[in-house]
Design a protein around this motif. Sequence first.
Motif, PDB file in Angstrom:
ATOM      1  N   ALA A  35       4.443   4.539   6.489  1.00 16.50           N
ATOM      2  CA  ALA A  35       3.319   3.715   6.035  1.00 16.50           C
ATOM      3  C   ALA A  35       3.770   2.775   4.917  1.00 16.50           C
ATOM      4  N   ASN A  38       5.828  -0.074   6.125  1.00 18.36           N
ATOM      5  CA  ASN A  38       5.031  -1.084   6.821  1.00 18.36           C
ATOM      6  C   ASN A  38       4.070  -1.815   5.889  1.00 18.36           C
ATOM      7  N   GLY A  39       4.184  -1.560   4.590  1.00 23.39           N
ATOM      8  CA  GLY A  39       3.342  -2.256   3.622  1.00 23.39           C
ATOM      9  C   GLY A  39       1.948  -1.670   3.470  1.00 23.39           C
ATOM     10  N   GLU A  40       1.707  -0.504   4.046  1.00 20.47           N
ATOM     11  CA  GLU A  40       0.400   0.145   3.927  1.00 20.47           C
ATOM     12  C   GLU A  40       0.395   1.051   2.706  1.00 20.47           C
ATOM     13  N   LYS A  41      -0.812   1.483   2.296  1.00 22.26           N
ATOM     14  CA  LYS A  41      -0.882   2.469   1.233  1.00 22.26           C
ATOM     15  C   LYS A  41      -1.509   3.741   1.778  1.00 22.26           C
ATOM     16  N   VAL A  42      -1.154   4.867   1.174  1.00 19.25           N
ATOM     17  CA  VAL A  42      -1.669   6.168   1.583  1.00 19.25           C
ATOM     18  C   VAL A  42      -2.483   6.711   0.419  1.00 19.25           C
ATOM     19  N   GLN A  43      -3.785   6.906   0.656  1.00 14.02           N
ATOM     20  CA  GLN A  43      -4.680   7.357  -0.402  1.00 14.02           C
ATOM     21  C   GLN A  43      -5.190   8.759  -0.081  1.00 14.02           C
ATOM     22  N   THR A  49      -2.514   8.011  -4.933  1.00 14.00           N
ATOM     23  CA  THR A  49      -2.246   6.957  -3.972  1.00 14.00           C
ATOM     24  C   THR A  49      -0.768   6.591  -3.998  1.00 14.00           C
ATOM     25  N   GLU A  51       1.790   3.699  -2.819  1.00 21.60           N
ATOM     26  CA  GLU A  51       1.771   2.297  -2.404  1.00 21.60           C
ATOM     27  C   GLU A  51       3.075   1.636  -2.817  1.00 21.60           C
TER      28      GLU A  51
END
Length: 90
Positions: A35, A38-43, A49, A51
């Motif tokens: 993630a 791929n430039g996503e964040k995981v919250q 979080t 990021e």
Amino acid sequence: MNKTDLINSIADKSGLTKKDVESVLNSFLGEVTDALANGEKVQLIGFGTFETRKRSGRTGRNPQTGQEIVIAESTVPVFKAGNKLKEAVK
């Protein structure tokens, strides 16, 4: 605590086998890594979080020679702790 200690602790508390816990932990780490790549964040509400942030380029110095060097712009992973985690650590 290292990864092995974490696996052992989770296995003891959950009743799952160490092999199952290791598989889940490796999958979790892989998904977070993918993630972020791929430039996503995981919250994770209450925990925190994961990021990425851009670190701008800058000029630095080689400590051995004193020569100036250019440090390129980079993307770095960042973890921001959630409120529940902050309160638990206080």
